[in-house]
Design an enzyme around this catalytic site. Sequence first.
Site, PDB file in Angstrom:
ATOM      1  N   SER A 195       0.734  -1.158  -0.055  1.00 15.69           N
ATOM      2  CA  SER A 195       0.251  -0.128   0.059  1.00 15.69           C
ATOM      3  C   SER A 195       0.929   1.363  -0.019  1.00 15.69           C
ATOM      4  O   SER A 195       0.398   2.485  -0.248  1.00 15.69           O
ATOM      5  CB  SER A 195      -0.974  -0.110   1.176  1.00 15.69           C
ATOM      6  OG  SER A 195      -0.117  -0.020   2.513  1.00 15.69           O
ATOM      7  N   HIS A 223      -5.614  -4.523  -1.461  1.00 17.48           N
ATOM      8  CA  HIS A 223      -5.576  -3.276  -2.690  1.00 17.48           C
ATOM      9  C   HIS A 223      -5.390  -3.940  -4.108  1.00 17.48           C
ATOM     10  O   HIS A 223      -4.741  -3.242  -5.005  1.00 17.48           O
ATOM     11  CB  HIS A 223      -4.140  -2.540  -2.407  1.00 17.48           C
ATOM     12  CG  HIS A 223      -4.059  -1.815  -1.062  1.00 17.48           C
ATOM     13  ND1 HIS A 223      -4.922  -0.478  -0.928  1.00 17.48           N
ATOM     14  CD2 HIS A 223      -3.676  -2.030   0.353  1.00 17.48           C
ATOM     15  CE1 HIS A 223      -4.783  -0.010   0.311  1.00 17.48           C
ATOM     16  NE2 HIS A 223      -3.850  -0.975   0.881  1.00 17.48           N
ATOM     17  N   LYS A 254     -12.345  -1.974   0.719  1.00 15.22           N
ATOM     18  CA  LYS A 254     -11.863  -1.080  -0.119  1.00 15.22           C
ATOM     19  C   LYS A 254     -12.547  -0.902  -1.455  1.00 15.22           C
ATOM     20  O   LYS A 254     -13.859  -0.704  -1.483  1.00 15.22           O
ATOM     21  CB  LYS A 254     -10.435  -1.344  -0.159  1.00 15.22           C
ATOM     22  CG  LYS A 254      -9.565  -1.021   1.177  1.00 15.22           C
ATOM     23  CD  LYS A 254      -8.131  -1.468   1.174  1.00 15.22           C
ATOM     24  CE  LYS A 254      -7.692  -0.929   2.667  1.00 15.22           C
ATOM     25  NZ  LYS A 254      -6.494  -1.823   3.126  1.00 15.22           N
TER      26      LYS A 254
HETATM   27  C1  LIG Z   1      -6.564  -2.424   4.641  1.00 15.79           C
HETATM   28  C2  LIG Z   1      -5.825  -3.684   4.794  1.00 15.79           C
HETATM   29  C3  LIG Z   1      -6.176  -4.504   5.668  1.00 15.79           C
HETATM   30  C4  LIG Z   1      -7.227  -4.479   6.566  1.00 15.79           C
HETATM   31  O1  LIG Z   1      -8.576  -4.538   5.895  1.00 15.79           O
HETATM   32  P1  LIG Z   1      -9.719  -4.259   6.913  1.00 15.79           P
HETATM   33  O2  LIG Z   1     -10.973  -4.956   6.202  1.00 15.79           O
HETATM   34  O3  LIG Z   1     -10.067  -2.725   6.842  1.00 15.79           O
HETATM   35  O4  LIG Z   1      -9.330  -4.687   8.386  1.00 15.79           O
HETATM   36  C5  LIG Z   1      -5.083  -5.708   5.763  1.00 15.79           C
HETATM   37  N1  LIG Z   1      -4.130  -5.793   4.814  1.00 15.79           N
HETATM   38  C6  LIG Z   1      -4.032  -5.012   4.059  1.00 15.79           C
HETATM   39  C7  LIG Z   1      -2.782  -5.238   3.089  1.00 15.79           C
HETATM   40  C8  LIG Z   1      -4.564  -3.718   3.819  1.00 15.79           C
HETATM   41  O5  LIG Z   1      -4.276  -2.811   2.872  1.00 15.79           O
END
Ligand SMILES: *Cc1c(COP(=O)(O)O)cnc(C)c1O
Length: 408
Positions: A195, A223, A254
Amino acid sequence: MLQDKDMTMASATDFYAHLRTELQGIRDAGLYKAERIIATPQGAEVRTTDGREVINLCANNYLGLSSHPQVIEAAHEALRTHGYGLSSVRFICGTQDLHKSLEARLARFLGTEDTILYAAAFDANGGLFEPLLGEDDAIISDELNHASIIDGIRLCKAKRFRYKHNDMADLARCLQEAEAAGARFKLVFTDGVFSMDGTVAKLAEMRELCDQHGALLGIDECHASGFMGATGRGTHEHRGVFGKVDIITGTLGKALGGASGGFTSGKKEVIELLRQRSRPYLFSNTVAPSIVGASIAVLDLLEASTALRDKLADNTAYFREAIQAAGFEIKPGDHAIVPIMVYDAVVAQKLAARLLELGVYVVGFFFPVVPKGQARIRVQMSAAHDRHHLERAVAAFAQAGRELGLVK
Ligand SMILES: *Cc1c(COP(=O)(O)O)cnc(C)c1O
């Protein structure tokens, strides 16, 4: 004895004073994270509570589905037909037909056998390793893996090996060391897309190395799910290893709608054992029906057309080109995460603040989120952005960059 204990004993008042000192330390170091308050739904433009409309370049709303009419309608419909909540974990009375449908649909979308839902991807990763692997086994992970993967691995007794970010020679070294240590099962686990840099894991090479060493391969697709690859299935599709990754974790929070919820997907034995033993699944409430219904609608949209991921790819190509033409340095790549390198933490904060004044909402990232001296503005493209949003954003970057002496 008793006296020594008295000497070190502190009161609750001391405790709260200690917390205030900690907080002041965070502020003094310039690391305090203030939260801006938004008064509208998530979208290409949002309004802050002071009444200003700004172009939003920092949401994980990759496909623009956070406020998509069909998604909102599906959430309403599930609310009407399945209620507000289940007041239960899955195995007691928290499983509805909707939950089973979404799990099957996610498995089909991702090219796996089955899927298990969690309250968040953080929980999916937190509850993944401990039930599947033990002290005789090895987990090999990328040094830049997400915090939730790191925490999940900490909860597991398997031996741990860490390779340099995306470095295949170093991964090979770890696999050899795990073998030399006599590991029974070996699992290599990586973010599909990282990210902070937008770098994409080299899954084809990783699959080959894993096969050579009899290791399993797992990826966190937070992502990636919904837009990476020709039909948006994820990094495995993008890298030509669709159907060849053993374990996939991801989020519904996301690209896939942006509410909340996570999942783990893979072979049916894996998913079945997680349902029996994964603690965040067993001991935390089921995902709300409205989110589940809306997520099914998201998959309907994505399986019917690639229009949204195509628009995102167009926006990404346009912005990467235009921001470089404006004189900024970006991390190379083709992901919708575009890190605009500023290097200096103070300058990154100044740039973000000035951009907000100019109507563009971005956030500066600096140590400890990224390495020291690697401060940046990380922007994220969305299918919700139209060309005029991106043109205005680039113009604002150019103006703020000139004012700060970053570009000519
Ligand atoms: C955002 C993210 C998470 C956490 O996701 P949530 O559903 O908000 O708990 C886990 N791993 C990665 C790589 C992320 O970018």
